[in-house]
Design an enzyme around this catalytic site. Structure first.
Site, PDB file in Angstrom:
ATOM      1  N   ASP A  27      44.457  45.677  39.750  1.00 33.12           N
ATOM      2  CA  ASP A  27      45.822  45.628  39.209  1.00 33.12           C
ATOM      3  C   ASP A  27      46.509  44.339  39.656  1.00 33.12           C
ATOM      4  OD1 ASP A  27      48.037  46.456  37.852  1.00 33.12           O
ATOM      5  OD2 ASP A  27      48.665  47.958  39.324  1.00 33.12           O
ATOM      6  N   HIS A  44      44.149  37.761  33.396  1.00 29.54           N
ATOM      7  CA  HIS A  44      42.910  38.529  33.212  1.00 29.54           C
ATOM      8  C   HIS A  44      41.689  37.621  33.395  1.00 29.54           C
ATOM      9  CE1 HIS A  44      45.320  41.866  32.090  1.00 29.54           C
ATOM     10  NE2 HIS A  44      45.646  41.426  30.888  1.00 29.54           N
ATOM     11  N   LEU A 138      22.410  47.312  43.405  1.00 30.64           N
ATOM     12  CA  LEU A 138      23.810  47.746  43.232  1.00 30.64           C
ATOM     13  C   LEU A 138      23.991  48.345  41.840  1.00 30.64           C
ATOM     14  CD1 LEU A 138      26.849  47.615  44.285  1.00 30.64           C
ATOM     15  CD2 LEU A 138      27.022  45.492  42.985  1.00 30.64           C
TER      16      LEU A 138
HETATM   17  C1  FPP Z   1      45.508  45.327  35.390  1.00 32.19           C
HETATM   18  O1  FPP Z   1      46.426  44.288  35.542  1.00 32.19           O
HETATM   19  C2  FPP Z   1      44.229  44.816  34.894  1.00 32.19           C
HETATM   20  C3  FPP Z   1      43.691  45.119  33.681  1.00 32.19           C
HETATM   21  C4  FPP Z   1      44.371  45.998  32.723  1.00 32.19           C
HETATM   22  C5  FPP Z   1      42.429  44.552  33.218  1.00 32.19           C
HETATM   23  C6  FPP Z   1      41.376  44.239  34.237  1.00 32.19           C
HETATM   24  C7  FPP Z   1      40.472  43.219  33.665  1.00 32.19           C
HETATM   25  C8  FPP Z   1      39.883  42.218  34.356  1.00 32.19           C
HETATM   26  C9  FPP Z   1      39.977  42.094  35.810  1.00 32.19           C
HETATM   27  C10 FPP Z   1      39.116  41.125  33.686  1.00 32.19           C
HETATM   28  C11 FPP Z   1      37.835  41.443  33.066  1.00 32.19           C
HETATM   29  C12 FPP Z   1      37.007  42.466  33.730  1.00 32.19           C
HETATM   30  C13 FPP Z   1      35.690  42.545  33.608  1.00 32.19           C
HETATM   31  C14 FPP Z   1      34.949  43.668  34.222  1.00 32.19           C
HETATM   32  C15 FPP Z   1      34.927  41.523  32.911  1.00 32.19           C
HETATM   33  P1  FPP Z   1      47.799  44.340  34.743  1.00 32.19           P
HETATM   34  O2  FPP Z   1      47.607  43.560  33.486  1.00 32.19           O
HETATM   35  O3  FPP Z   1      48.217  45.752  34.536  1.00 32.19           O
HETATM   36  O4  FPP Z   1      48.742  43.595  35.736  1.00 32.19           O
HETATM   37  P2  FPP Z   1      50.308  43.831  35.981  1.00 32.19           P
HETATM   38  O5  FPP Z   1      50.439  45.232  36.514  1.00 32.19           O
HETATM   39  O6  FPP Z   1      50.655  42.801  37.004  1.00 32.19           O
HETATM   40  O7  FPP Z   1      51.003  43.634  34.679  1.00 32.19           O
END
Ligand code: FPP
Length: 249
Positions: A27, A44, A138
């Protein structure tokens, strides 16, 4: 001065009790991008680097399973540009990393309602599953289009079908019967659940499986999560007294 990743890893090895399975709610990508006056997909993309480093750190520490919450069912409701960017990143991650993951001995499993994926994303998922299927070091569970309650509904339907067909009797249903119908069948429950960015919620992630997991909330935003941050979480886990409802020994 904070301890370096190698100092922390040495400490983890001395202690010895490495969590077999770590689950992470990644997050803070959006906030990380906003702090830099950049659009959310930039966060992201940087989060993808943190995924790579976390996988390597787990391999080094001897963690057997890593579960990452990459895209929730609720995330489909984000703006179309962000959803497309996340799906494109997933495809890019697989295209770039599949060979390396295979060489590292990682076996990738992808779980969730994959019927909602685009044909390109679905074929990337099939590819990484196929190419890494022999990985022994893993198990990497990627949860995409996933919700914990939906997983339980799916398990209930599978059970109902077995009851209807006579393959199962109601009195034979126990915790193991249910666990074996979850996406994570065959995988040990997470010992440690990490959530980054300081939020203190489960957000519908692995509701059944985290029943006895130790929770660790990191204030670090996901794109800044690195080896040292993971090893700090493991060191913290090693200080916990896990009682599973019993008394301390
Ligand atoms: C939450 O941050 C994160 C996500 C919804 C997406 C997670 C994706 C990645 C880490 C990149 C790609 C992953 C892989 C496995 C290739 P948020 O957008 O909710 O952040 P915020 O709460 O600060 O708005």
């Amino acid at each position: 001065m904070t301890d370096s990743a190698s100092d922390l890893l040495a400490r983890i090895r001395v202690h010895g009790a490495v969590p077999r399975h770590i689950a992470i709610i990644m997050d803070g990508n959006g906030r990380w991008a906003r702090e830099r006056h950049m659009p959310r997909p930039f966060g992201h993309r940087s989060g993808m680097k943190a995924v790579r480093e976390t996988v390597e750190a787990c391999l080094e520490a001897g963690v057997e399973w890593l579960s990452l919450f990459a895209f929730s069912q609720e995330n489909w409701q984000r703006p179309e540009t962000e959803v497309s960017a996340l799906m494109a990143l997933l495809e890019e991650y697989i295209a770039r990393e599949a060979a390396e993951l295979r060489a590292q001995g990682v076996c990738v499993h992808v779980h969730g309602d994959l019927s909602r994926l685009s044909p390109a994303a679905a074929s990337a998922v099939e590819r990484v599953r196929r190419e890494t299927s022999g990985g022994q070091r893993l198990g990497l569970n990627l949860f995409i289009s996933y919700g914990g309650r939906a997983e339980l509904v799916r398990a209930a339907r599978l059970l109902a079908a077995d009851l209807e067909s006579g393959a199962l009797r109601a009195e034979d249903i126990d915790e193991q019967t249910i666990a074996s119908r979850l996406y994570t069948a065959g995988c040990p429950d997470p010992d440690l659940l990490i959530r980054t960015s300081g939020e203190q919620r489960l957000s519908n992630f692995l509701l059944w499986q985290v029943a006895y997991a130790e929770l660790y909330i990191s204030s670090v935003l996901w794109p800044d999560f690195d080896r040292a941050a993971l090893y700090e979480a493991i060191c913290d886990f090693q200080r916990r007294d896990r009682r599973f409802g019993r008394v301390s020994t």
